[in-house]
Design a protein around this motif. Structure first.
Motif, PDB file in Angstrom:
ATOM      1  N   MET A 324     -39.476  40.560 -37.276  1.00 32.07           N
ATOM      2  CA  MET A 324     -40.664  40.849 -38.244  1.00 32.07           C
ATOM      3  C   MET A 324     -40.759  39.779 -39.453  1.00 32.07           C
ATOM      4  SD  MET A 324     -42.493  42.728 -36.930  1.00 32.07           S
ATOM      5  CE  MET A 324     -43.717  42.905 -38.164  1.00 32.07           C
ATOM      6  N   CYS A 325     -39.495  39.408 -39.939  1.00 36.78           N
ATOM      7  CA  CYS A 325     -39.363  38.217 -40.824  1.00 36.78           C
ATOM      8  C   CYS A 325     -39.969  36.830 -40.149  1.00 36.78           C
ATOM      9  CB  CYS A 325     -37.849  38.119 -41.194  1.00 36.78           C
ATOM     10  SG  CYS A 325     -37.926  37.089 -42.679  1.00 36.78           S
ATOM     11  N   ALA A 326     -39.822  36.688 -38.781  1.00 41.07           N
ATOM     12  CA  ALA A 326     -40.222  35.434 -38.386  1.00 41.07           C
ATOM     13  C   ALA A 326     -41.650  35.273 -38.226  1.00 41.07           C
ATOM     14  CB  ALA A 326     -39.484  35.187 -36.826  1.00 41.07           C
ATOM     15  N   VAL A 327     -42.436  36.681 -37.807  1.00 46.60           N
ATOM     16  CA  VAL A 327     -43.636  36.812 -37.762  1.00 46.60           C
ATOM     17  C   VAL A 327     -44.331  36.540 -39.378  1.00 46.60           C
ATOM     18  CG1 VAL A 327     -45.496  38.359 -37.285  1.00 46.60           C
ATOM     19  CG2 VAL A 327     -43.743  38.242 -35.769  1.00 46.60           C
ATOM     20  N   SER A 328     -43.691  37.217 -40.064  1.00 42.40           N
ATOM     21  CA  SER A 328     -44.190  37.043 -41.412  1.00 42.40           C
ATOM     22  C   SER A 328     -44.258  35.443 -42.063  1.00 42.40           C
ATOM     23  CB  SER A 328     -43.484  37.934 -42.578  1.00 42.40           C
ATOM     24  OG  SER A 328     -43.516  39.111 -42.087  1.00 42.40           O
ATOM     25  N   ALA A 329     -42.964  34.840 -41.670  1.00 37.84           N
ATOM     26  CA  ALA A 329     -42.899  33.605 -42.137  1.00 37.84           C
ATOM     27  C   ALA A 329     -44.190  32.581 -41.447  1.00 37.84           C
ATOM     28  CB  ALA A 329     -41.396  33.010 -41.749  1.00 37.84           C
ATOM     29  N   TYR A 330     -44.376  32.909 -40.374  1.00 37.11           N
ATOM     30  CA  TYR A 330     -45.259  32.169 -39.615  1.00 37.11           C
ATOM     31  C   TYR A 330     -46.663  32.121 -40.390  1.00 37.11           C
ATOM     32  CZ  TYR A 330     -49.069  30.728 -36.578  1.00 37.11           C
ATOM     33  OH  TYR A 330     -50.198  29.957 -35.733  1.00 37.11           O
ATOM     34  N   PHE A 331     -46.981  33.195 -40.681  1.00 44.51           N
ATOM     35  CA  PHE A 331     -48.263  33.569 -41.132  1.00 44.51           C
ATOM     36  C   PHE A 331     -48.412  33.244 -42.892  1.00 44.51           C
ATOM     37  CE2 PHE A 331     -49.111  36.607 -37.817  1.00 44.51           C
ATOM     38  CZ  PHE A 331     -50.341  35.954 -37.358  1.00 44.51           C
ATOM     39  N   PHE A 332     -47.160  33.209 -43.370  1.00 43.54           N
ATOM     40  CA  PHE A 332     -47.080  32.732 -44.821  1.00 43.54           C
ATOM     41  C   PHE A 332     -47.324  31.140 -44.951  1.00 43.54           C
ATOM     42  CE2 PHE A 332     -44.557  30.944 -48.164  1.00 43.54           C
ATOM     43  CZ  PHE A 332     -44.929  31.764 -49.323  1.00 43.54           C
ATOM     44  N   GLY A 333     -46.726  30.582 -43.907  1.00 44.72           N
ATOM     45  CA  GLY A 333     -47.053  29.128 -43.682  1.00 44.72           C
ATOM     46  C   GLY A 333     -48.493  28.757 -43.459  1.00 44.72           C
ATOM     47  N   GLN A 334     -49.284  29.676 -42.841  1.00 47.37           N
ATOM     48  CA  GLN A 334     -50.759  29.366 -42.609  1.00 47.37           C
ATOM     49  C   GLN A 334     -51.400  29.917 -43.882  1.00 47.37           C
ATOM     50  OE1 GLN A 334     -51.308  27.628 -39.685  1.00 47.37           O
ATOM     51  NE2 GLN A 334     -48.786  27.723 -39.622  1.00 47.37           N
ATOM     52  N   MET A 342     -49.262  36.381 -51.187  1.00 44.76           N
ATOM     53  CA  MET A 342     -48.664  37.503 -51.689  1.00 44.76           C
ATOM     54  C   MET A 342     -48.330  38.364 -50.523  1.00 44.76           C
ATOM     55  SD  MET A 342     -47.780  36.634 -54.755  1.00 44.76           S
ATOM     56  CE  MET A 342     -46.972  38.593 -55.080  1.00 44.76           C
ATOM     57  N   LEU A 343     -49.311  38.800 -49.737  1.00 43.89           N
ATOM     58  CA  LEU A 343     -49.217  39.628 -48.585  1.00 43.89           C
ATOM     59  C   LEU A 343     -48.172  39.232 -47.748  1.00 43.89           C
ATOM     60  CD1 LEU A 343     -50.027  42.090 -46.959  1.00 43.89           C
ATOM     61  CD2 LEU A 343     -51.540  40.559 -45.781  1.00 43.89           C
ATOM     62  N   TRP A 344     -48.039  38.031 -47.175  1.00 44.98           N
ATOM     63  CA  TRP A 344     -46.890  37.592 -46.164  1.00 44.98           C
ATOM     64  C   TRP A 344     -45.771  37.119 -46.805  1.00 44.98           C
ATOM     65  CZ3 TRP A 344     -47.874  39.225 -41.531  1.00 44.98           C
ATOM     66  CH2 TRP A 344     -49.235  39.329 -41.298  1.00 44.98           C
ATOM     67  N   GLY A 345     -45.855  36.738 -48.168  1.00 47.84           N
ATOM     68  CA  GLY A 345     -44.647  36.529 -48.997  1.00 47.84           C
ATOM     69  C   GLY A 345     -43.869  37.661 -49.210  1.00 47.84           C
ATOM     70  N   CYS A 346     -44.762  38.869 -49.470  1.00 46.62           N
ATOM     71  CA  CYS A 346     -43.904  40.227 -49.651  1.00 46.62           C
ATOM     72  C   CYS A 346     -43.208  40.745 -48.360  1.00 46.62           C
ATOM     73  CB  CYS A 346     -44.793  41.034 -50.226  1.00 46.62           C
ATOM     74  SG  CYS A 346     -45.253  40.825 -51.952  1.00 46.62           S
ATOM     75  N   LEU A 347     -44.057  40.586 -47.315  1.00 52.10           N
ATOM     76  CA  LEU A 347     -43.572  41.177 -46.110  1.00 52.10           C
ATOM     77  C   LEU A 347     -42.430  40.384 -45.789  1.00 52.10           C
ATOM     78  CD1 LEU A 347     -46.874  41.710 -44.179  1.00 52.10           C
ATOM     79  CD2 LEU A 347     -45.192  43.516 -44.886  1.00 52.10           C
ATOM     80  N   MET A 348     -42.195  39.129 -45.734  1.00 53.56           N
ATOM     81  CA  MET A 348     -41.220  38.004 -45.413  1.00 53.56           C
ATOM     82  C   MET A 348     -39.922  38.509 -46.068  1.00 53.56           C
ATOM     83  SD  MET A 348     -41.296  34.038 -45.382  1.00 53.56           S
ATOM     84  CE  MET A 348     -41.686  33.840 -47.239  1.00 53.56           C
ATOM     85  N   SER A 349     -39.983  38.975 -47.407  1.00 54.68           N
ATOM     86  CA  SER A 349     -39.116  39.241 -48.412  1.00 54.68           C
ATOM     87  C   SER A 349     -38.516  40.672 -47.815  1.00 54.68           C
ATOM     88  CB  SER A 349     -39.489  39.130 -49.774  1.00 54.68           C
ATOM     89  OG  SER A 349     -38.469  39.541 -50.377  1.00 54.68           O
ATOM     90  N   PHE A 350     -39.490  41.573 -47.600  1.00 59.80           N
ATOM     91  CA  PHE A 350     -39.185  42.853 -47.202  1.00 59.80           C
ATOM     92  C   PHE A 350     -38.359  42.856 -46.073  1.00 59.80           C
ATOM     93  CE2 PHE A 350     -39.769  46.616 -44.651  1.00 59.80           C
ATOM     94  CZ  PHE A 350     -39.966  47.602 -45.388  1.00 59.80           C
ATOM     95  N   PHE A 351     -38.468  42.222 -45.065  1.00 60.86           N
ATOM     96  CA  PHE A 351     -37.757  42.050 -43.770  1.00 60.86           C
ATOM     97  C   PHE A 351     -36.633  41.343 -43.766  1.00 60.86           C
ATOM     98  CE2 PHE A 351     -42.004  43.438 -42.048  1.00 60.86           C
ATOM     99  CZ  PHE A 351     -41.810  44.473 -41.245  1.00 60.86           C
ATOM    100  N   ASN A 352     -36.542  40.165 -44.670  1.00 59.45           N
ATOM    101  CA  ASN A 352     -35.537  39.088 -44.592  1.00 59.45           C
ATOM    102  C   ASN A 352     -34.344  39.954 -45.419  1.00 59.45           C
ATOM    103  OD1 ASN A 352     -33.660  37.095 -45.757  1.00 59.45           O
ATOM    104  ND2 ASN A 352     -34.999  36.001 -44.438  1.00 59.45           N
ATOM    105  N   LEU A 353     -34.329  40.490 -46.277  1.00 60.72           N
ATOM    106  CA  LEU A 353     -33.612  41.118 -47.306  1.00 60.72           C
ATOM    107  C   LEU A 353     -32.674  42.429 -46.783  1.00 60.72           C
ATOM    108  CD1 LEU A 353     -32.239  39.669 -49.539  1.00 60.72           C
ATOM    109  CD2 LEU A 353     -34.400  38.953 -49.150  1.00 60.72           C
TER     110      LEU A 353
END
Length: 439
Positions: A324-334, A342-353
């Motif tokens: 799920m962090c991988a999915v979030s990273a993709y959409f953060f980059g787009q 903020m949405l995808w950054g927060c999700l990326m942070s949520f799943f990564n940590l």
């Protein structure tokens, strides 16, 4: 009843929670120090007119130290004790961080950051090994994830220091604040006991017995007078070849691949996030605010992971969070707007940590007592190589016109590969004692 079984049967209570918060605060200080450099670097680069390569080395030299520190402190902890090494590493990185404030040039700053890395890299595998050896199997995963949640608090403290201190008082003061944790060593020496399996493995049976009796009195259970000991490892020695002997070779390969990938992606993303956002056109203060919001999202990530790790198990939770962090990273980059960032950054942070919490649970569960800290240290060290490489790769890729998007496409691919490694090579360890897994 043998000594280790007596520790395992202790009801969860004041002792376990005290161990969690005392070690956890040490973990928080580690994270605070790691986080501070990502915020300081943005301001420092302006004042010192640093090139992208020089900025990359300020981050990477710390990871060189962390890799060396992780290997040597792990082996040292298996020889002289978990608590002793935990205290030494805390003092090392704290004093070196304070000295960074007085660095007259880049060369001296790099020397100090290398020493900081030795302490930071050495502390984490030792800390998680010590806590793992005291927590009963049925809740061990939950406790280790909660321990890792102090990492999120540390980054939050770093963000708050950077937001309120750096703009008005400069980055030198932030480094000095990073040196204050050295005073915490007295709390560690007072509150943290040495590991029982470590004492047994080193032949200090009477000391281990007296410590277990003390814990039994504190927890209000029957105090057993007789001493019964079962071996906690087939060997007392510590050697690199043991990591690649059966049945540990497959586990070591898996851990090294996971650690490299997750450290590469984590530090490539979060250490550079303020600088990446500034390059996208946001001010330093705005970028600090956005990163602070993303760091806050880490805390519920830990809570969810702590619950799932004992429900779904280590393997499914770790692979799922990283995927799920991988999915979030993709959409953060787009992302092209502040809301999407903020949405995808927060999700990326949520799943990564959340994934980090599970990984710190999973790693020491792969080895027996005599090489537990050593094996964890080597896995962490291989991960730090990813931390060395990531800043240099990100710096190189950001030069391109579509650099922001390309960087996060790369992180997406790396994270999906890590999830696949877990699913293919991983073994479930939920509910098993460390002795059942390691021997």
């Amino acid at each position: 009843m043998d000594l280790v079984s007596r520790v395992q049967r202790l009801p969860i209570g004041r002792f376990h929670y005290t161990l969690l918060w005392v070690i956890g605060l040490g973990w928080m200080f580690d994270a605070m120090d790691t986080g501070l450099i990502s915020f300081i670097l943005t301001k420092m680069a302006e004042e010192w007119q640093m090139t992208p390569t020089e900025k990359g080395w300020v981050v990477s030299i710390g990871f060189v130290g962390m890799a060396i520190g992780a290997v040597f402190s792990g082996g040292l902890a298996d020889r002289i004790g978990r608590r002793t090494v935990f205290a030494i590493t805390l003092v090392t990185y704290s004093i070196a961080t304070a000295l960074c404030a007085f660095a007259p040039n880049l060369t001296w700053l790099l020397v100090c950051r290398f020493i900081v890395g030795l302490g930071l890299g050495g502390q984490l595998p030792v800390a998680v090994t010590l806590v793992s050896e005291y927590i009963p199997a049925q809740v061990r995963g939950r406790f280790i994830v909660l321990l890792e949640s102090f990492w999120g608090l540390g980054w939050l403290v770093a963000a708050l220091i950077s937001y309120f201190v750096i703009p008005d008082y400069g980055w030198h003061i932030a480094f000095l604040i990073g040196g204050l944790p050295a005073l915490y060593v007295f709390m560690i020496l007072k509150k943290v006991p040495e590991s029982i399996p470590y004492l047994i493995n080193r032949g200090r049976i009477q000391e281990a017995h007296e410590l277990v009796q003390k814990l039994e009195r504190q927890c209000g259970v029957e105090v057993i007078e007789t001493i019964e000991v079962k071996p906690v490892a087939t060997k007392q020695s510590v050697s690199f070849s043991q990591l690649w002997s059966n049945p540990f070779a497959k586990r070591t390969l898996m851990l090294w691949l996971i650690w490299f990938g997750i450290v590469f992606s984590y530090y490539g993303i979060f250490t550079w996030l303020p600088s990446l956002l500034v390059k996208q056109g946001y001010s330093i203060v705005q970028s600090f605010e956005y990163v602070l919001g993303m760091i806050l999202a880490q805390l519920p990530g830990y809570v969810v992971a702590a619950w799932l790790v004992e429900k779904l198990g280590r393997k499914a939770t770790l692979a799922g969070f990283i995927g799920m962090c991988a999915v979030s990273a993709y959409f953060f980059g787009q992302a092209t707007s502040v809301n999407m960032i903020m949405l995808w950054g927060c999700l990326m942070s949520f799943f990564n940590l959340g994934a980090w919490g599970v990984l710190y649970t999973y790693t020491p569960e792969q080895y027996p007592t005599n090489i537990r800290a050593f094996g964890s240290g080597w896995a962490s060290a291989i991960g730090r190589i990813g931390g060395i490489v990531a800043p240099l790769v990100v710096t190189h890729m950001m030069v391109a016109s579509n650099g922001f998007s390309a960087v996060f496409m790369m992180f997406t691919a790396v994270l999906f590969a890590v999830a696949a490694v877990i699913l293919i090579l991983g073994e479930e360890t939920k509910g098993k004692t460390l002795e059942e897994i390691g021997l």
